[in-house]
Scaffold this motif. Structure first.
Motif, mmCIF file in Angstrom:
data_model
loop_
_atom_site.group_PDB
_atom_site.id
_atom_site.type_symbol
_atom_site.label_atom_id
_atom_site.label_comp_id
_atom_site.label_asym_id
_atom_site.label_seq_id
_atom_site.Cartn_x
_atom_site.Cartn_y
_atom_site.Cartn_z
ATOM 1 N N LEU A 56 0.820 -1.205 0.000
ATOM 2 C CA LEU A 56 0.000 0.000 0.000
ATOM 3 C C LEU A 56 0.858 1.260 0.000
ATOM 4 C CD1 LEU A 56 -2.763 -1.040 2.565
ATOM 5 C CD2 LEU A 56 -2.916 -1.013 0.069
ATOM 6 N N GLY A 57 2.011 1.177 0.650
ATOM 7 C CA GLY A 57 2.895 2.346 0.703
ATOM 8 C C GLY A 57 3.404 2.763 -0.658
ATOM 9 N N GLY A 58 3.476 1.820 -1.618
ATOM 10 C CA GLY A 58 3.895 2.190 -2.962
ATOM 11 C C GLY A 58 2.962 3.195 -3.596
ATOM 12 N N LYS A 59 1.663 3.110 -3.278
ATOM 13 C CA LYS A 59 0.679 4.067 -3.801
ATOM 14 C C LYS A 59 0.649 5.344 -2.969
ATOM 15 C CE LYS A 59 -2.799 4.798 -6.697
ATOM 16 N NZ LYS A 59 -2.623 4.797 -8.172
ATOM 17 N N VAL A 60 0.666 5.176 -1.651
ATOM 18 C CA VAL A 60 0.589 6.334 -0.759
ATOM 19 C C VAL A 60 1.840 7.198 -0.877
ATOM 20 C CG1 VAL A 60 0.455 7.042 1.665
ATOM 21 C CG2 VAL A 60 -0.943 5.142 0.832
ATOM 22 N N GLY A 61 3.010 6.564 -1.018
ATOM 23 C CA GLY A 61 4.263 7.302 -1.061
ATOM 24 C C GLY A 61 4.328 8.307 -2.190
ATOM 25 N N HIS A 62 3.870 7.919 -3.389
ATOM 26 C CA HIS A 62 3.869 8.852 -4.515
ATOM 27 C C HIS A 62 3.039 10.099 -4.198
ATOM 28 C CE1 HIS A 62 6.018 6.788 -7.722
ATOM 29 N NE2 HIS A 62 5.471 5.668 -7.335
ATOM 30 N N ARG A 63 1.848 9.870 -3.650
ATOM 31 C CA ARG A 63 0.957 11.000 -3.368
ATOM 32 C C ARG A 63 1.524 11.887 -2.261
ATOM 33 N NH1 ARG A 63 -5.140 8.288 -3.566
ATOM 34 N NH2 ARG A 63 -5.051 7.686 -5.778
ATOM 35 N N LEU A 64 2.100 11.248 -1.238
ATOM 36 C CA LEU A 64 2.650 12.029 -0.130
ATOM 37 C C LEU A 64 3.822 12.886 -0.593
ATOM 38 C CD1 LEU A 64 2.595 12.605 2.916
ATOM 39 C CD2 LEU A 64 4.152 10.660 3.214
ATOM 40 N N ARG A 72 9.742 16.410 3.884
ATOM 41 C CA ARG A 72 8.603 16.310 4.794
ATOM 42 C C ARG A 72 7.997 14.908 4.762
ATOM 43 N NH1 ARG A 72 7.918 21.580 2.631
ATOM 44 N NH2 ARG A 72 8.042 23.212 4.230
ATOM 45 N N ALA A 73 7.984 14.285 3.587
ATOM 46 C CA ALA A 73 7.458 12.923 3.500
ATOM 47 C C ALA A 73 8.312 11.968 4.322
ATOM 48 C CB ALA A 73 7.417 12.479 2.035
ATOM 49 N N PHE A 74 9.626 12.115 4.251
ATOM 50 C CA PHE A 74 10.508 11.229 5.004
ATOM 51 C C PHE A 74 10.346 11.449 6.506
ATOM 52 C CE2 PHE A 74 14.452 9.588 6.766
ATOM 53 C CZ PHE A 74 14.660 8.436 6.022
ATOM 54 N N VAL A 75 10.276 12.698 6.920
ATOM 55 C CA VAL A 75 10.135 13.011 8.344
ATOM 56 C C VAL A 75 8.815 12.474 8.886
ATOM 57 C CG1 VAL A 75 9.868 14.882 10.013
ATOM 58 C CG2 VAL A 75 11.650 15.017 8.260
ATOM 59 N N SER A 76 7.728 12.705 8.159
ATOM 60 C CA SER A 76 6.421 12.253 8.638
ATOM 61 C C SER A 76 6.355 10.727 8.667
ATOM 62 C CB SER A 76 5.310 12.817 7.757
ATOM 63 O OG SER A 76 5.483 12.446 6.409
ATOM 64 N N SER A 77 6.939 10.071 7.663
ATOM 65 C CA SER A 77 6.937 8.605 7.646
ATOM 66 C C SER A 77 7.741 8.035 8.803
ATOM 67 C CB SER A 77 7.503 8.091 6.321
ATOM 68 O OG SER A 77 6.719 8.519 5.231
ATOM 69 N N SER A 78 8.906 8.628 9.067
ATOM 70 C CA SER A 78 9.718 8.172 10.200
ATOM 71 C C SER A 78 8.975 8.340 11.516
ATOM 72 C CB SER A 78 11.044 8.944 10.244
ATOM 73 O OG SER A 78 11.811 8.687 9.098
ATOM 74 N N GLY A 79 8.245 9.451 11.646
ATOM 75 C CA GLY A 79 7.470 9.672 12.861
ATOM 76 C C GLY A 79 6.379 8.636 13.050
ATOM 77 N N VAL A 80 5.684 8.291 11.954
ATOM 78 C CA VAL A 80 4.621 7.288 12.032
ATOM 79 C C VAL A 80 5.211 5.926 12.382
ATOM 80 C CG1 VAL A 80 2.942 6.000 10.653
ATOM 81 C CG2 VAL A 80 3.038 8.496 10.494
ATOM 82 N N VAL A 81 6.330 5.562 11.742
ATOM 83 C CA VAL A 81 6.945 4.264 12.009
ATOM 84 C C VAL A 81 7.415 4.195 13.462
ATOM 85 C CG1 VAL A 81 8.876 2.746 11.445
ATOM 86 C CG2 VAL A 81 7.620 3.880 9.619
ATOM 87 N N MET A 109 7.920 1.944 3.263
ATOM 88 C CA MET A 109 7.914 2.053 1.809
ATOM 89 C C MET A 109 8.021 3.512 1.375
ATOM 90 S SD MET A 109 7.974 0.777 -1.139
ATOM 91 C CE MET A 109 7.707 -0.969 -0.895
ATOM 92 N N CYS A 110 7.354 4.400 2.095
ATOM 93 C CA CYS A 110 7.492 5.835 1.789
ATOM 94 C C CYS A 110 8.942 6.284 1.975
ATOM 95 C CB CYS A 110 6.562 6.659 2.675
ATOM 96 S SG CYS A 110 4.802 6.375 2.385
#
Length: 433
Positions: A56-64, A72-81, A109-110
Motif C-alpha cells: 500500500l505504501g507504494g501508492k501512498v508514497g507517490h501522493r505524499l 517532509r514525506a521522510f520526516v512524517s513517515s519516520s514519525g509514524v513508524v 515504503m514511503c
C-alpha cells in the motif's frame, strides 16, 4: 566504489539504520509472541500485515511526496513508524498490532521511495549499477545487524522496541543533513498487469513463490528456531547467518546468470530448494551443527529466486516497460509475502513448526513444473537479450523507483516516463509545487 560511498553515504547510512530497526523488529515480535505462547497464525498474520503495508505504501508514497515534498514525506513517515513501533509496547491487543505492523510497512515504503528518488536523480548513468549495489549492501548489512543485536541483548524486554524506535528516529539525521538538492516528485507508474501476465508469466510465478517463501521465512523462522530449543542469542545468530547467505550468493549468482540460461537456472534452483527444505521439514530435532549449515544452504537457494526472476523478466520486456515491470514485480512479491506467512502459520499451528519448511518445499516443487523449457521456447526475447544481470534486493527493501537505478533501463526512457507521469504545469496553475 569509494567515490560512490562518499557521494551517497548519508542515504546509505539512513538505509542502514532503517533496516537495523526493521530486521530487529520482525525477529523480536516473533520471539516475543512465541515466549507468550501466542498462536502461530497470529505471528504469520503480523508479517502479512507488514507486507500489506509495504504494498500500500507504494501508492501512498507517490501522493505524499507529490503533496509535501521529499523531506517532509521522510520526516512524517519516520514519525509514524517510530510511533507504531512504540505502540507495540503500549498495547497488548493483537488486532491492534496488525494495524501497527501495517503502518510500519507503509511508512517504510514511503522512506524507501524518498531515498531511491534521491539516488535515482543524483546517480550518473555510468554509476547506476554501483550505486544500486551500495544500496543493496546497506540493506543486507542492516538486516544482519538487526539480528545480531539480539546477541548483545538477548532479553526480550521493551528495551529492544525502544532501540528499534531509536533507529527510525536517528535515520532522520543523515537525510536531514544531506546537502544534495531535492529530487523532483514522481507520479505512480502504470502496472499494466495483463501485459506482463501475457509477456512474462514464468517470472511472475517465480516472484510469487519467492514472496511466499521469503515472507514466511522472515516472519516464522525465528519462531521455528525458538521451538527447536534455540535461545534468543542463538536465534539471532541463525537469522544473521541466513541473511548473510542471501548477500553472499548475489555475485556468483550474477556470474552464472550472465553465462547460462536463466529459465533453466530458476528451475534448477527450485529443484535444489525443494530438496534442501526436506531435512528441515522432516527432522523434528536438529543439533546446532546441522541446523546452521542447512539454514545457510536453504537461504542461498531461497534468496536466489527473486534476482533471477527479475533478470529473466527483463530479457522479455522492452526498455520503456521496465519501470512498470519493477512495480508489477514488487506488487506480485508483496501478494506472495502476505499469503505466505498466513498459510505457513496455519500449517504450523495444525501440524507442527516444521511445516514452515514443508510449505516452502511445496511452493518450490510447484515452481519446477511452472518454469518449463517448452514454455520458455515459445517466448520472444527482446533485442540484445540476455541483458546483464544486476544485483537487486530480494525482498521488499526497495520501491518501484529502484528501476531507474538499473543500468539495463535506458536513462532516456526513464526520463521520458518521468515526464509523462509528471507533466510540467501550465502557466498560471497555482497547484504546482
Amino acid at each position: 566504489m569509494t567515490s560512490i560511498w562518499k557521494s551517497f553515504r548519508s542515504l546509505y547510512f539512513a538505509t542502514l539504520l532503517m533496516l537495523i530497526g526493521s530486521g530487529l523488529l520482525s525477529t523480536y515480535l516473533g520471539l516475543r509472541l512465541a515466549a507468550d505462547k501466542v498462536d502461530t497464525a497470529w505471528i504469520g498474520a503480523l508479517m502479512a500485515a507488514n507486507y500489506l503495508g509495504l504494498v500500500l505504501g507504494g501508492k501512498v508514497g507517490h501522493r505524499l511526496i507529490a503533496r509535501v515534498g521529499h523531506m517532509r514525506a521522510f520526516v512524517s513517515s519516520s514519525g509514524v513508524v517510530g510511533a507504531a513501533v512504540l505502540g507495540h509496547g503500549l498495547i497488548d491487543w493483537l488486532p491492534a498490532w496488525l494495524l501497527l505492523r501495517a503502518l510500519v510497512g507503509l511508512g517504510m515504503m514511503c522512506q524507501y521511495m524518498v531515498i531511491e528518488s534521491w539516488l535515482n536523480e543524483q546517480a550518473q548513468a555510468s554509476q547506476r549499477g554501483r550505486v544500486f549495489s551500495g544500496y543493496m549492501i546497506a540493506c543486507y548489512l542492516g538486516l544482519m545487524l538487526g539480528q545480531l543485536t539480539l546477541v548483545l541483548h538477548p532479553a526480550l524486554g521493551l528495551e529492544l522496541l525502544m532501540l528499534v524506535a531509536l533507529c527510525f528516529t536517528l535515520c532522520l539525521v543523515p537525510v536531514a543533513m544531506t546537502r544534495r538538492s531535492h529530487p523532483a516528485p514522481m507520479q505512480p507508474v502504470a502496472l499494466e498487469p495483463m501485459f506482463f501476465i501475457r509477456r512474462v508469466p514464468q517470472s511472475l510465478t517465480t516472484i510469487l513463490v519467492s514472496g511466499l517463501a521469503i515472507g514466511s521465512f522472515y516472519g516464522l523462522a525465528p519462531l521455528h528456531a525458538s521451538l527447536m530449543g534455540l535461545s534468543t542469542l542463538q536465534v539471532g545468530l541463525f537469522m544473521a547467518s541466513c541473511i548473510l547467505a542471501g548477500l553472499l550468493v548475489q555475485w556468483p549468482l550474477g556470474w552464472l546468470s550472465d553465462r547460462y540460461d536463466r529459465g533453466a537456472l530458476i528451475r534448477n534452483c527450485a529443484v535444489l530448494l525443494t530438496l534442501a527444505s526436506l531435512p528441515l521439514a522432516i527432522l523434528t530435532e536438529l543439533p546446532l551443527e546441522l541446523l546452521f549449515p542447512l539454514g545457510f544452504v536453504f537461504c542461498l537457494l531461497q534468496f536466489s529466486l527473486y534476482p533471477l526472476a527479475v533478470a529473466f523478466s527483463n530479457d522479455y520486456v522492452e526498455a520503456e516497460h521496465r519501470v512498470s515491470l519493477t512495480a508489477m514485480l514488487l506488487v506480485t512479491f508483496g501478494i506472495g509475502a502476505c499469503l505466505g506467512p498466513l498459510s505457513a502459520g496455519l500449517l504450523m499451528r495444525e501440524l507442527g513448526p516444521n511445516m514452515l519448511y514443508a510449505f516452502v518445499s511445496f511452493c518450490a516443487f510447484i515452481l519446477i513444473f511452472r518454469v518449463r523449457p517448452d514454455t520458455i521456447k515459445n517466448m520472444q526475447p527482446v533485442e540484445n537479450a540476455p541483458l546483464q544481470h544486476v544485483v537487486v534486493p530480494d525482498n521488499m527493501t526497495s520501491s518501484p523507483l529502484s528501476a531507474a537505478l538499473d543500468p539495463r533501463v535506458e536513462e532516456r526512457t526513464v526520463h521520458e516516463q518521468m515526464q509523462r507521469a509528471n507533466p510540467a504545469p501550465e502557466a498560471g496553475d497555482q497547484s504546482a509545487p
